[in-house]
Design a protein around this motif. Structure first.
Motif, PDB file in Angstrom:
ATOM      1  N   GLY A 128      15.573  15.294  30.286  1.00 45.31           N
ATOM      2  CA  GLY A 128      15.422  14.251  29.285  1.00 45.31           C
ATOM      3  C   GLY A 128      14.000  13.777  29.099  1.00 45.31           C
ATOM      4  O   GLY A 128      13.263  13.590  30.063  1.00 45.31           O
ATOM      5  N   LEU A 129      13.622  13.583  27.832  1.00 48.15           N
ATOM      6  CA  LEU A 129      12.329  12.992  27.473  1.00 48.15           C
ATOM      7  C   LEU A 129      12.483  11.587  26.912  1.00 48.15           C
ATOM      8  O   LEU A 129      11.673  10.707  27.183  1.00 48.15           O
ATOM      9  N   ALA A 130      13.561  11.384  26.102  1.00 53.65           N
ATOM     10  CA  ALA A 130      13.741  10.082  25.457  1.00 53.65           C
ATOM     11  C   ALA A 130      15.189   9.923  25.025  1.00 53.65           C
ATOM     12  O   ALA A 130      15.882  10.909  24.734  1.00 53.65           O
TER      13      ALA A 130
ATOM     14  N   LEU B  47       0.102  18.524  26.274  1.00 52.51           N
ATOM     15  CA  LEU B  47       1.502  18.176  26.529  1.00 52.51           C
ATOM     16  C   LEU B  47       1.776  16.675  26.427  1.00 52.51           C
ATOM     17  O   LEU B  47       2.831  16.270  25.933  1.00 52.51           O
ATOM     18  N   ALA B  48       0.866  15.847  26.889  1.00 54.27           N
ATOM     19  CA  ALA B  48       1.082  14.398  26.827  1.00 54.27           C
ATOM     20  C   ALA B  48       1.186  13.934  25.369  1.00 54.27           C
ATOM     21  O   ALA B  48       2.049  13.112  25.024  1.00 54.27           O
ATOM     22  N   GLU B  49       0.337  14.475  24.516  1.00 57.85           N
ATOM     23  CA  GLU B  49       0.358  14.120  23.095  1.00 57.85           C
ATOM     24  C   GLU B  49       1.645  14.626  22.447  1.00 57.85           C
ATOM     25  O   GLU B  49       2.300  13.911  21.680  1.00 57.85           O
ATOM     26  N   TRP B  50       2.026  15.868  22.771  1.00 56.36           N
ATOM     27  CA  TRP B  50       3.252  16.445  22.230  1.00 56.36           C
ATOM     28  C   TRP B  50       4.475  15.623  22.671  1.00 56.36           C
ATOM     29  O   TRP B  50       5.347  15.318  21.854  1.00 56.36           O
ATOM     30  N   ALA B  51       4.549  15.254  23.947  1.00 56.18           N
ATOM     31  CA  ALA B  51       5.685  14.481  24.452  1.00 56.18           C
ATOM     32  C   ALA B  51       5.762  13.114  23.779  1.00 56.18           C
ATOM     33  O   ALA B  51       6.855  12.626  23.453  1.00 56.18           O
ATOM     34  N   ALA B  52       4.619  12.491  23.549  1.00 53.60           N
ATOM     35  CA  ALA B  52       4.604  11.202  22.851  1.00 53.60           C
ATOM     36  C   ALA B  52       5.177  11.345  21.440  1.00 53.60           C
ATOM     37  O   ALA B  52       5.909  10.465  20.968  1.00 53.60           O
TER      38      ALA B  52
ATOM     39  N   LEU C 126      23.116   7.604  17.954  1.00 50.54           N
ATOM     40  CA  LEU C 126      22.145   7.757  19.032  1.00 50.54           C
ATOM     41  C   LEU C 126      21.238   8.941  18.731  1.00 50.54           C
ATOM     42  O   LEU C 126      21.543   9.765  17.876  1.00 50.54           O
ATOM     43  N   ALA C 127      20.128   9.004  19.447  1.00 50.05           N
ATOM     44  CA  ALA C 127      19.220  10.140  19.365  1.00 50.05           C
ATOM     45  C   ALA C 127      18.632  10.376  20.742  1.00 50.05           C
ATOM     46  O   ALA C 127      18.390   9.426  21.497  1.00 50.05           O
ATOM     47  N   ALA C 128      18.430  11.649  21.065  1.00 44.34           N
ATOM     48  CA  ALA C 128      17.859  12.016  22.364  1.00 44.34           C
ATOM     49  C   ALA C 128      16.932  13.210  22.184  1.00 44.34           C
ATOM     50  O   ALA C 128      17.097  14.013  21.257  1.00 44.34           O
ATOM     51  N   ALA C 129      15.962  13.310  23.082  1.00 45.35           N
ATOM     52  CA  ALA C 129      15.075  14.470  23.129  1.00 45.35           C
ATOM     53  C   ALA C 129      15.020  14.950  24.561  1.00 45.35           C
ATOM     54  O   ALA C 129      14.994  14.144  25.503  1.00 45.35           O
TER      55      ALA C 129
ATOM     56  N   ARG D 107      19.369   5.346  30.254  1.00 45.66           N
ATOM     57  CA  ARG D 107      18.124   4.581  30.116  1.00 45.66           C
ATOM     58  C   ARG D 107      17.497   4.853  28.771  1.00 45.66           C
ATOM     59  O   ARG D 107      17.270   5.996  28.393  1.00 45.66           O
ATOM     60  N   ARG D 108      17.200   3.797  28.045  1.00 45.49           N
ATOM     61  CA  ARG D 108      16.592   3.924  26.729  1.00 45.49           C
ATOM     62  C   ARG D 108      15.087   4.142  26.842  1.00 45.49           C
ATOM     63  O   ARG D 108      14.458   3.777  27.825  1.00 45.49           O
ATOM     64  N   GLY D 109      14.549   4.709  25.781  1.00 43.83           N
ATOM     65  CA  GLY D 109      13.114   4.914  25.689  1.00 43.83           C
ATOM     66  C   GLY D 109      12.642   6.166  26.408  1.00 43.83           C
ATOM     67  O   GLY D 109      13.416   7.077  26.705  1.00 43.83           O
ATOM     68  N   ARG D 110      11.365   6.177  26.690  1.00 43.31           N
ATOM     69  CA  ARG D 110      10.710   7.300  27.354  1.00 43.31           C
ATOM     70  C   ARG D 110      11.261   7.468  28.761  1.00 43.31           C
ATOM     71  O   ARG D 110      11.503   6.481  29.445  1.00 43.31           O
ATOM     72  N   GLN D 111      11.423   8.711  29.195  1.00 43.27           N
ATOM     73  CA  GLN D 111      12.071   8.993  30.471  1.00 43.27           C
ATOM     74  C   GLN D 111      11.082   9.271  31.610  1.00 43.27           C
ATOM     75  O   GLN D 111      11.425   9.957  32.565  1.00 43.27           O
ATOM     76  N   TRP D 112       9.882   8.725  31.526  1.00 38.54           N
ATOM     77  CA  TRP D 112       8.936   8.831  32.637  1.00 38.54           C
ATOM     78  C   TRP D 112       7.998   7.649  32.615  1.00 38.54           C
ATOM     79  O   TRP D 112       7.982   6.879  31.690  1.00 38.54           O
TER      80      TRP D 112
END
Length: 197
Positions: free
Chosen positions: A94-96, A122-127, A144-147, A192-197
């Motif tokens: 999970g990313l988001a 990668l950090a820019e792409w993940a954002a 809902l939406a997930a990445a 957990r909502r939002g960014r996963q890290w």
């Protein structure tokens, strides 16, 4: 969060009523599964919503690895493997995750969009992937939406659930459109909502 999906592509003349009946019979069995955020029992029918295939392709958002492993190795998955053969099971980290404004009870369709991770920072792409998840969840009709990402194949998947839309209309997300036959969401509130890290 962990995303998981397997696909059973069926013959063009397959009676998809068999899959509908199966889900009606067993779909409720995961309604209380420990560690499961959401399972969408997904169906594509040839000639509907742009599909070229008949396919049964459940999509899971797991809150715990233990819940996912209990499903795969504790016997529940074996019934499907016995009936259809053991399919390849894709997994993504999970990313988001974001909730939309439409109620889960209104879920009628899912959209899955898979794409390669580009050769860039990668950090820019993940954002950007996190921002797209937030954008999708903010659209009218989104449940809902997930990445999530598979770092072995460097593949991103965006998954979203939606209220119903008319046959001729386009979904508000890009990708493969599936009908949702049943939604098990025992742990959706705990994802957990939002960014996963």
């Amino acid at each position: 969060m962990h995303a998981m999906q397997y696909e059973l592509t069926l013959p063009a003349d397959h009676d998809m009523g068999i899959i509908r009946a199966r889900v009606a019979r067993v779909g409720h069995l995961l309604d209380t599964w420990d560690g499961l955020g959401t399972k969408a029992y997904l169906l594509r029918e040839r000639g509907r919503h742009g599909s070229r295939v008949n396919q049964y392709a459940p999509f899971y958002l797991w809150d715990t690895v233990e819940g996912m492993n209990a499903f795969l190795f504790g016997g529940a998955f074996q019934g499907l493997a016995n009936d259809f053969g053991r399919p390849d099971v894709r997994q993504w980290t999970g990313l988001a995750y974001e909730e939309g404004s439409a109620p889960r009870s209104a879920t009628a369709f899912a959209v899955r969009h898979r794409q390669p991770v580009p050769q860039r920072e990668l950090a820019e792409w993940a954002a950007d992937a996190v921002a797209e998840t937030r954008r999708l969840a903010g659209l009218d009709g989104a449940v809902l939406a997930a990445a999530a990402v598979d770092t072995r194949a460097w593949e991103l998947v965006h998954f979203s659930l939606w209220e119903t839309f008319a046959e001729g209309d386009a979904p508000k997300a890009e990708g493969d459109v599936f009908e949702v036959l049943h939604l098990s969401a025992p742990g959706a509130a705990g994802l957990r909502r939002g960014r996963q890290w």
